[in-house]
Scaffold this motif. Sequence first.
Motif: not given
Length: 324
Positions: A140-142, A204-208
């Motif tokens: 979901w964040f990604i 990538l930012l969402g994953y981080n």
Amino acid sequence: MIYLILFLISFSLTYFIKNYMIKKSLVASVNERSSHTTPTPHGGGIALAITWFIGLFYLYFIGEISSNLFYALLFGAVISIVSFFDDIYELSPKIRLIAQAIVAIGGLYFLGGFETLTFGIFDIQNPIFTNIFAFFMIIWFINLYNFLDGINGYAGSEAVFLALAGFILFSGNHFLVLAVAVLGFLYWNWNKAKIFMGDVGSTLLGYNIAIFTIYYANEESTNFWIWIILFGIYWFDATLTLIRRKLNKEKLSLAHKKHGYQRLTQSGWSHYKVTNYSIGLNMILFFIVYFVSNIFVAFILALIVLVLSMKFVDNKKAFEYDNF
């Protein structure tokens, strides 16, 4: 010194990628979901990602990042690579979802799973439940970070805010690496954007952010809610919009312009003004986390701020319930 070098790497790479994309006519076209009006090169996230991973390796080799966090963050390269090809070839949703599932599993594996989901009066420590929850949270964040990367400076400024807030609250030089990697790109994306981030950067930012949330929650369970508050603008807007669209019986896979930040631009606000508005809200959320010692009281206060901010957006430009 290393942070200045990383900033210059990101800054220079973004500049060269911008010129290359223009030369090859690889620009983001204007469509019904776009908040921009002129074709603009994309792929700035490539510079961000390269700089980020260079910085990660540097921290690892000098022993300034834990091994489990390093490998979990490094696994984000998978989603960056897949998103790079998605930016170019528009991969099918199934392939994107499989890639997201793989990185979610990989990230959780290197972190040792998600240990405790606390609600103050009770904790959930069943590893099956907590890890299933964390798996879907990462995905979901990604996606929500990708959804909300739509106007100049918005996604980049959010990442810089989260990185600086993380550094103040938790220390860790990986936050500074992330900040300078994004700042080098953000120079070219701020106000009148000369290049866009693209999925390669936003996913990538969402994953981080998801990895930071789980990693620090494993150190202290209430840290989970600190990250939820800090990331509040994004998850609240994305989740509320998704619920509203579902209630409106819309096909959720179709492009739309109904997120809060999009409706503010439709109301006449410039990208610059909307981005500054989000920065102001982020500062309020940070102050709540910093000064309110009871994290659950802080969450309630943050939720009130987010609800009021969305009420403000609704007054500026109402959510359109097409089928009613």
